[in-house]
Design a protein around this motif. Sequence first.
Motif, PDB file in Angstrom:
ATOM      1  N   UNK A  62       1.096  -1.534  -0.207  1.00  0.00           N
ATOM      2  CA  UNK A  62       0.338  -0.135   0.192  1.00  0.00           C
ATOM      3  C   UNK A  62       1.006   1.147  -0.220  1.00  0.00           C
ATOM      4  N   UNK A  63       2.073   1.471   0.609  1.00  0.00           N
ATOM      5  CA  UNK A  63       2.927   2.286   0.945  1.00  0.00           C
ATOM      6  C   UNK A  63       4.124   2.520   0.492  1.00  0.00           C
ATOM      7  N   UNK A  64       4.836   3.291  -0.568  1.00  0.00           N
ATOM      8  CA  UNK A  64       5.455   3.269  -1.326  1.00  0.00           C
ATOM      9  C   UNK A  64       7.172   2.898  -0.154  1.00  0.00           C
ATOM     10  N   UNK A  65       7.726   2.831  -1.009  1.00  0.00           N
ATOM     11  CA  UNK A  65       9.230   1.447   0.030  1.00  0.00           C
ATOM     12  C   UNK A  65       9.991   2.750  -0.895  1.00  0.00           C
ATOM     13  N   UNK A  66      11.486   2.742   0.027  1.00  0.00           N
ATOM     14  CA  UNK A  66      12.773   3.563  -0.481  1.00  0.00           C
ATOM     15  C   UNK A  66      12.836   3.147  -1.008  1.00  0.00           C
ATOM     16  N   UNK A  67      12.979   3.828  -2.109  1.00  0.00           N
ATOM     17  CA  UNK A  67      14.367   4.025  -3.350  1.00  0.00           C
ATOM     18  C   UNK A  67      16.012   3.603  -2.957  1.00  0.00           C
ATOM     19  N   UNK A  68      16.697   3.189  -3.659  1.00  0.00           N
ATOM     20  CA  UNK A  68      18.006   3.085  -3.862  1.00  0.00           C
ATOM     21  C   UNK A  68      18.959   4.315  -4.840  1.00  0.00           C
ATOM     22  N   UNK A  69      18.037   5.271  -5.611  1.00  0.00           N
ATOM     23  CA  UNK A  69      17.846   5.986  -6.724  1.00  0.00           C
ATOM     24  C   UNK A  69      17.373   7.837  -5.978  1.00  0.00           C
ATOM     25  N   UNK A  70      18.218   8.160  -6.376  1.00  0.00           N
ATOM     26  CA  UNK A  70      18.609   9.462  -6.242  1.00  0.00           C
ATOM     27  C   UNK A  70      19.168  10.332  -7.627  1.00  0.00           C
ATOM     28  N   UNK A  71      18.044  11.405  -7.223  1.00  0.00           N
ATOM     29  CA  UNK A  71      18.477  13.179  -8.218  1.00  0.00           C
ATOM     30  C   UNK A  71      19.109  13.864  -7.552  1.00  0.00           C
ATOM     31  N   UNK A  72      19.745  14.504  -8.196  1.00  0.00           N
ATOM     32  CA  UNK A  72      20.398  15.959  -7.962  1.00  0.00           C
ATOM     33  C   UNK A  72      19.561  17.237  -8.570  1.00  0.00           C
ATOM     34  N   UNK A  73      18.439  17.141  -9.207  1.00  0.00           N
ATOM     35  CA  UNK A  73      18.110  17.659 -10.638  1.00  0.00           C
ATOM     36  C   UNK A  73      16.168  17.238 -10.222  1.00  0.00           C
ATOM     37  N   UNK A  74      15.724  17.420  -9.509  1.00  0.00           N
ATOM     38  CA  UNK A  74      14.566  16.815  -9.638  1.00  0.00           C
ATOM     39  C   UNK A  74      13.738  17.709 -10.259  1.00  0.00           C
ATOM     40  N   UNK A  75      12.549  17.638 -11.076  1.00  0.00           N
ATOM     41  CA  UNK A  75      11.955  18.001 -11.702  1.00  0.00           C
ATOM     42  C   UNK A  75      10.717  18.277 -11.030  1.00  0.00           C
ATOM     43  N   UNK A  76       9.894  16.699 -10.884  1.00  0.00           N
ATOM     44  CA  UNK A  76       8.476  16.649 -10.520  1.00  0.00           C
ATOM     45  C   UNK A  76       8.555  16.267  -8.939  1.00  0.00           C
ATOM     46  N   UNK A  77       8.123  16.156  -8.384  1.00  0.00           N
ATOM     47  CA  UNK A  77       7.568  15.773  -6.989  1.00  0.00           C
ATOM     48  C   UNK A  77       6.614  15.035  -6.270  1.00  0.00           C
ATOM     49  N   UNK A  78       6.743  14.374  -6.472  1.00  0.00           N
ATOM     50  CA  UNK A  78       4.796  13.751  -5.074  1.00  0.00           C
ATOM     51  C   UNK A  78       5.652  13.892  -3.621  1.00  0.00           C
ATOM     52  N   UNK A  79       4.407  15.091  -3.315  1.00  0.00           N
ATOM     53  CA  UNK A  79       3.989  15.480  -2.019  1.00  0.00           C
ATOM     54  C   UNK A  79       3.852  14.339  -1.067  1.00  0.00           C
ATOM     55  N   UNK A  80       4.176  14.510   0.256  1.00  0.00           N
ATOM     56  CA  UNK A  80       4.250  13.099   1.335  1.00  0.00           C
ATOM     57  C   UNK A  80       1.659  13.414   1.380  1.00  0.00           C
ATOM     58  N   UNK A  81       1.887  12.381   1.483  1.00  0.00           N
ATOM     59  CA  UNK A  81       0.108  11.420   1.124  1.00  0.00           C
ATOM     60  C   UNK A  81      -0.236  11.905   0.033  1.00  0.00           C
ATOM     61  N   UNK A  82      -0.102  11.814  -0.526  1.00  0.00           N
ATOM     62  CA  UNK A  82      -0.493  11.643  -1.969  1.00  0.00           C
ATOM     63  C   UNK A  82      -0.290  10.515  -3.118  1.00  0.00           C
ATOM     64  N   UNK A  83      -1.220  10.121  -3.692  1.00  0.00           N
ATOM     65  CA  UNK A  83      -0.845   8.666  -4.791  1.00  0.00           C
ATOM     66  C   UNK A  83       0.235   8.613  -5.027  1.00  0.00           C
ATOM     67  N   UNK A  84       0.444   8.260  -5.585  1.00  0.00           N
ATOM     68  CA  UNK A  84       1.078   7.836  -7.114  1.00  0.00           C
ATOM     69  C   UNK A  84       0.897   6.730  -7.678  1.00  0.00           C
ATOM     70  N   UNK A  85       0.590   6.617  -8.995  1.00  0.00           N
ATOM     71  CA  UNK A  85      -0.040   5.739 -10.299  1.00  0.00           C
ATOM     72  C   UNK A  85       0.987   6.042 -11.461  1.00  0.00           C
ATOM     73  N   UNK A  86       1.113   4.452 -11.365  1.00  0.00           N
ATOM     74  CA  UNK A  86       2.049   4.433 -12.834  1.00  0.00           C
ATOM     75  C   UNK A  86       1.353   4.432 -13.941  1.00  0.00           C
ATOM     76  N   UNK A  87       1.677   5.470 -15.160  1.00  0.00           N
ATOM     77  CA  UNK A  87       1.080   5.069 -15.924  1.00  0.00           C
ATOM     78  C   UNK A  87       1.787   5.086 -17.244  1.00  0.00           C
ATOM     79  N   UNK A  88       2.866   4.146 -16.873  1.00  0.00           N
ATOM     80  CA  UNK A  88       3.711   3.031 -18.336  1.00  0.00           C
ATOM     81  C   UNK A  88       3.399   2.018 -17.623  1.00  0.00           C
TER      82      UNK A  88
END
Length: 177
Positions: A62-88
Amino acid sequence: MNGIDSCIDDEIPFTIPQKWSWIRLKNISTINMGTSPIGDSISGNNENGFEFHQGKIFFGDKYLNRSNVYTTRPIKFAEENSLLLCVRAPVGKLNITRRNVCIGRGLCTIKPYGNIRTEFLYYFLLTYEKYFAQNSTGSTFKAITSNVIFNCLFPLPSLDEQNKIIKTIEKVYSILK
């Protein structure tokens, strides 16, 4: 449609209680499609980086696990308590994030407005995985457009009713486990 109401009777998939109303997802939430950061800004090093998610690889039950991938130049964010939907591919998979994360083009974020419980929207959209798959396009990799997500019809009960539904669903899930 430019402030003009239109009849949606032919789009209504099922009958809902009288005090509920049908509303489009775009009218009850902020929806943002992900955008991938520049490739050389992505690494496994979290020093000065933002946690990055591109698809469902780090989705939990149900809840997102931690990723081991990072970026120093983020473009889009998902805020805390948001849904993440796979679009691909795989289209329609869903998770909730408990923290701010950067999202790439394989995801979109759905942040419900104040009178909508994230958990209620989560449980409802779980039932729409087949709908999203049927409305996807592409031959090699299926994907859904923002239009499909924005115009998804949503049955909206009162906040009290949402809380009752969430409590019932979670009680049933705990019994099943």
